[in-house]
Scaffold this motif. Structure first.
Motif, PDB file in Angstrom:
ATOM      1  N   HIS A 121      -3.784   5.818  -8.608  1.00  7.64           N
ATOM      2  CA  HIS A 121      -4.552   5.982  -7.250  1.00  7.64           C
ATOM      3  C   HIS A 121      -5.670   4.869  -7.234  1.00  7.64           C
ATOM      4  O   HIS A 121      -5.847   4.247  -6.208  1.00  7.64           O
ATOM      5  CB  HIS A 121      -5.383   7.231  -7.602  1.00  7.64           C
ATOM      6  CG  HIS A 121      -4.567   8.364  -7.096  1.00  7.64           C
ATOM      7  ND1 HIS A 121      -3.736   9.085  -7.859  1.00  7.64           N
ATOM      8  CD2 HIS A 121      -4.493   9.037  -5.901  1.00  7.64           C
ATOM      9  CE1 HIS A 121      -2.970  10.007  -7.212  1.00  7.64           C
ATOM     10  NE2 HIS A 121      -3.519  10.120  -6.269  1.00  7.64           N
ATOM     11  N   TRP A 151       0.911  -1.327   0.124  1.00 11.13           N
ATOM     12  CA  TRP A 151       0.149  -0.143   0.022  1.00 11.13           C
ATOM     13  C   TRP A 151       0.966   1.306  -0.034  1.00 11.13           C
ATOM     14  O   TRP A 151       0.380   2.319  -0.837  1.00 11.13           O
ATOM     15  CB  TRP A 151      -0.896  -0.039   1.145  1.00 11.13           C
ATOM     16  CG  TRP A 151      -1.877   1.227   1.389  1.00 11.13           C
ATOM     17  CD1 TRP A 151      -2.291   1.961   0.712  1.00 11.13           C
ATOM     18  CD2 TRP A 151      -1.623   1.985   2.727  1.00 11.13           C
ATOM     19  NE1 TRP A 151      -2.769   3.268   1.046  1.00 11.13           N
ATOM     20  CE2 TRP A 151      -2.371   3.063   2.449  1.00 11.13           C
ATOM     21  CE3 TRP A 151      -1.424   1.675   4.157  1.00 11.13           C
ATOM     22  CZ2 TRP A 151      -2.849   4.040   3.585  1.00 11.13           C
ATOM     23  CZ3 TRP A 151      -1.523   2.713   4.914  1.00 11.13           C
ATOM     24  CH2 TRP A 151      -2.263   3.702   4.653  1.00 11.13           C
ATOM     25  N   GLU A 152       2.014   1.328   0.731  1.00  6.38           N
ATOM     26  CA  GLU A 152       2.694   2.740   0.871  1.00  6.38           C
ATOM     27  C   GLU A 152       3.554   2.734  -0.383  1.00  6.38           C
ATOM     28  O   GLU A 152       3.522   3.704  -1.004  1.00  6.38           O
ATOM     29  CB  GLU A 152       3.868   2.350   2.023  1.00  6.38           C
ATOM     30  CG  GLU A 152       3.260   2.469   3.341  1.00  6.38           C
ATOM     31  CD  GLU A 152       4.079   2.268   4.654  1.00  6.38           C
ATOM     32  OE1 GLU A 152       5.272   1.645   4.339  1.00  6.38           O
ATOM     33  OE2 GLU A 152       3.641   2.542   5.834  1.00  6.38           O
ATOM     34  N   GLN A 153       3.835   1.439  -1.117  1.00  5.65           N
ATOM     35  CA  GLN A 153       4.598   1.965  -2.365  1.00  5.65           C
ATOM     36  C   GLN A 153       3.568   2.255  -3.435  1.00  5.65           C
ATOM     37  O   GLN A 153       4.031   3.191  -4.128  1.00  5.65           O
ATOM     38  CB  GLN A 153       5.214   0.586  -3.031  1.00  5.65           C
ATOM     39  CG  GLN A 153       5.779   0.489  -4.059  1.00  5.65           C
ATOM     40  CD  GLN A 153       7.003   1.430  -4.523  1.00  5.65           C
ATOM     41  OE1 GLN A 153       7.697   1.457  -3.499  1.00  5.65           O
ATOM     42  NE2 GLN A 153       6.985   2.303  -5.336  1.00  5.65           N
ATOM     43  N   ALA A 198       1.294   9.495  -5.329  1.00  3.86           N
ATOM     44  CA  ALA A 198       1.577  10.639  -5.145  1.00  3.86           C
ATOM     45  C   ALA A 198       2.501  11.418  -6.498  1.00  3.86           C
ATOM     46  O   ALA A 198       2.503  12.427  -6.751  1.00  3.86           O
ATOM     47  CB  ALA A 198       2.226  10.999  -3.784  1.00  3.86           C
ATOM     48  N   LEU A 199       3.433  10.630  -6.833  1.00  2.00           N
ATOM     49  CA  LEU A 199       4.471  10.859  -7.896  1.00  2.00           C
ATOM     50  C   LEU A 199       3.651  11.285  -8.988  1.00  2.00           C
ATOM     51  O   LEU A 199       4.031  12.291  -9.660  1.00  2.00           O
ATOM     52  CB  LEU A 199       5.424   9.725  -7.962  1.00  2.00           C
ATOM     53  CG  LEU A 199       6.586   9.990  -9.416  1.00  2.00           C
ATOM     54  CD1 LEU A 199       7.265  10.947  -8.776  1.00  2.00           C
ATOM     55  CD2 LEU A 199       7.003   8.749  -9.491  1.00  2.00           C
ATOM     56  N   TRP A 200       2.715  10.245  -9.533  1.00  2.32           N
ATOM     57  CA  TRP A 200       2.038  10.824 -10.941  1.00  2.32           C
ATOM     58  C   TRP A 200       1.050  11.708 -10.706  1.00  2.32           C
ATOM     59  O   TRP A 200       0.831  12.496 -11.507  1.00  2.32           O
ATOM     60  CB  TRP A 200       1.245   9.304 -11.264  1.00  2.32           C
ATOM     61  CG  TRP A 200       2.111   8.400 -11.802  1.00  2.32           C
ATOM     62  CD1 TRP A 200       2.700   7.143 -11.661  1.00  2.32           C
ATOM     63  CD2 TRP A 200       2.757   8.554 -13.214  1.00  2.32           C
ATOM     64  NE1 TRP A 200       3.602   6.685 -12.427  1.00  2.32           N
ATOM     65  CE2 TRP A 200       3.352   7.767 -13.629  1.00  2.32           C
ATOM     66  CE3 TRP A 200       2.809   9.745 -14.232  1.00  2.32           C
ATOM     67  CZ2 TRP A 200       4.244   7.629 -14.904  1.00  2.32           C
ATOM     68  CZ3 TRP A 200       3.563   9.433 -15.413  1.00  2.32           C
ATOM     69  CH2 TRP A 200       4.288   8.460 -15.516  1.00  2.32           C
ATOM     70  N   ALA A 232       0.925   4.009  -2.762  1.00  2.00           N
ATOM     71  CA  ALA A 232       0.497   5.520  -2.405  1.00  2.00           C
ATOM     72  C   ALA A 232       1.835   6.402  -2.811  1.00  2.00           C
ATOM     73  O   ALA A 232       1.359   7.643  -3.405  1.00  2.00           O
ATOM     74  CB  ALA A 232       0.396   5.562  -0.954  1.00  2.00           C
ATOM     75  N   ARG A 233       2.968   5.954  -2.635  1.00  3.03           N
ATOM     76  CA  ARG A 233       4.208   6.689  -3.196  1.00  3.03           C
ATOM     77  C   ARG A 233       3.901   7.102  -4.939  1.00  3.03           C
ATOM     78  O   ARG A 233       4.117   7.882  -5.241  1.00  3.03           O
ATOM     79  CB  ARG A 233       5.444   6.186  -2.908  1.00  3.03           C
ATOM     80  CG  ARG A 233       5.607   6.548  -1.389  1.00  3.03           C
ATOM     81  CD  ARG A 233       7.309   6.162  -1.037  1.00  3.03           C
ATOM     82  NE  ARG A 233       7.400   4.678  -1.261  1.00  3.03           N
ATOM     83  CZ  ARG A 233       7.327   3.717  -0.154  1.00  3.03           C
ATOM     84  NH1 ARG A 233       6.937   4.072   0.924  1.00  3.03           N
ATOM     85  NH2 ARG A 233       7.703   2.503  -0.680  1.00  3.03           N
ATOM     86  N   ASN A 234       3.729   6.105  -5.330  1.00  3.70           N
ATOM     87  CA  ASN A 234       3.531   5.969  -6.856  1.00  3.70           C
ATOM     88  C   ASN A 234       2.373   6.955  -7.562  1.00  3.70           C
ATOM     89  O   ASN A 234       2.735   7.618  -8.132  1.00  3.70           O
ATOM     90  CB  ASN A 234       3.505   4.346  -7.549  1.00  3.70           C
ATOM     91  CG  ASN A 234       3.509   4.250  -8.896  1.00  3.70           C
ATOM     92  OD1 ASN A 234       4.104   5.100  -9.417  1.00  3.70           O
ATOM     93  ND2 ASN A 234       2.755   3.592  -9.470  1.00  3.70           N
ATOM     94  N   ALA A 256      -3.654   2.230  -5.505  1.00  8.78           N
ATOM     95  CA  ALA A 256      -3.239   2.359  -4.003  1.00  8.78           C
ATOM     96  C   ALA A 256      -4.649   2.324  -3.178  1.00  8.78           C
ATOM     97  O   ALA A 256      -4.451   1.718  -2.193  1.00  8.78           O
ATOM     98  CB  ALA A 256      -3.040   4.078  -4.135  1.00  8.78           C
ATOM     99  N   SER A 267       1.686  14.552  -8.719  1.00 12.34           N
ATOM    100  CA  SER A 267       2.480  15.709  -8.916  1.00 12.34           C
ATOM    101  C   SER A 267       2.778  16.108 -10.280  1.00 12.34           C
ATOM    102  O   SER A 267       3.022  17.157 -10.525  1.00 12.34           O
ATOM    103  CB  SER A 267       3.711  15.671  -8.165  1.00 12.34           C
ATOM    104  OG  SER A 267       4.542  14.580  -8.356  1.00 12.34           O
TER     105      SER A 267
END
Length: 195
Positions: free
Chosen positions: A124, A51-53, A59-61, A55-57, A127, A63
C-alpha cells in the motif's frame, strides 16, 4: 500626399508585421508544445501502468491479510500520521506544471499479525507513492495540453481576425492616399494649365 496618411500607413504596416511575427511565434510554440505533450503522454502512461500494478498488488495483499488476520488487525496497522506529497514545480514556454513528485510516508507500524500484514502495508505504501507520481504526471499533461489549445486559439484569432483587419485597413489607407495623390496631381495640372 498627406503626412497623416503616410503616418497611418506606416503604423498599420508596423502593426501588421507584428501580427504576422506573432502568428509565426505562436506556430513555433505549438510545435514545441506538441513534442512536450508527446513526452508527457508517454511519462503519464508509464506512471499510470506502474500505479495500477502497485494498486493490484496492494489489493491482493490486503485480501490475503484479511483472510489470515481479519479486519481488526488491519485497522491496528494504520499509522497515526498522514503521508505527505511533495510536488516539484517547473515549466517551460510560459507554463508552470509538475515536473516530479515524491511522498513522505509515516513510519510503518510494526505488524501485529501475519507476515501478509507486513507485505500488505508495504504494498500500500508503494501504491500510494506510485499514485502521487502518476497524479503529478497526469496534471502536467493536462496543463501542457490546455496551453496548446489556448495557443491554437490565439493563433487562429491573429491569423483569421487581426491580420485580415489590418490588411483591410492598410488597403483602405493606400486607396485613400492614391486618391489624394491623384487629386493633387490633377490640381497641379489645372493650375499649370490656368497660368
Amino acid at each position: 500626399m498627406s503626412g497623416s496618411g503616410r503616418a497611418a500607413r506606416a503604423e498599420v504596416e508596423r502593426r501588421l508585421e507584428t501580427a504576422r511575427r506573432g502568428a509565426e511565434l505562436l506556430d513555433r510554440k505549438q510545435q514545441i508544445l506538441r513534442i512536450a505533450i508527446s513526452n508527457r503522454k508517454e511519462k503519464a502512461e508509464q506512471s499510470r501502468l506502474a500505479w495500477e500494478q502497485a494498486a493490484r498488488n496492494a489489493a491482493l495483499w490486503l485480501s490475503r491479510t484479511l483472510a489470515m488476520d481479519g479486519l481488526g488487525r488491519v485497522h491496528g496497522a494504520v499509522p497515526d500520521s498522514y503521508a505527505k506529497a511533495g510536488i516539484v514545480w517547473g515549466g517551460a514556454m510560459g507554463i508552470r506544471y509538475p515536473e516530479g513528485a515524491s511522498v513522505t510516508l509515516p513510519a510503518p507500524v510494526p505488524p501485529a499479525g501475519s507476515s501478509a500484514l507486513a507485505f500488505a502495508a508495504a504494498a500500500h505504501r508503494e501504491a500510494l507513492a506510485a499514485a502521487v507520481i502518476h497524479a503529478a504526471d497526469a496534471r502536467a499533461l493536462l496543463l501542457v495540453s490546455r496551453e496548446l489549445a489556448e495557443t491554437r486559439t490565439r493563433q487562429r484569432a491573429v491569423e483569421n481576425r487581426w491580420i485580415p483587419r489590418l490588411e483591410a485597413e492598410l488597403e483602405r489607407i493606400q486607396r485613400s492616399l492614391a486618391e489624394q495623390e491623384l487629386e493633387e496631381s490633377l490640381r497641379l495640372r489645372w493650375a499649370a494649365g490656368a497660368v
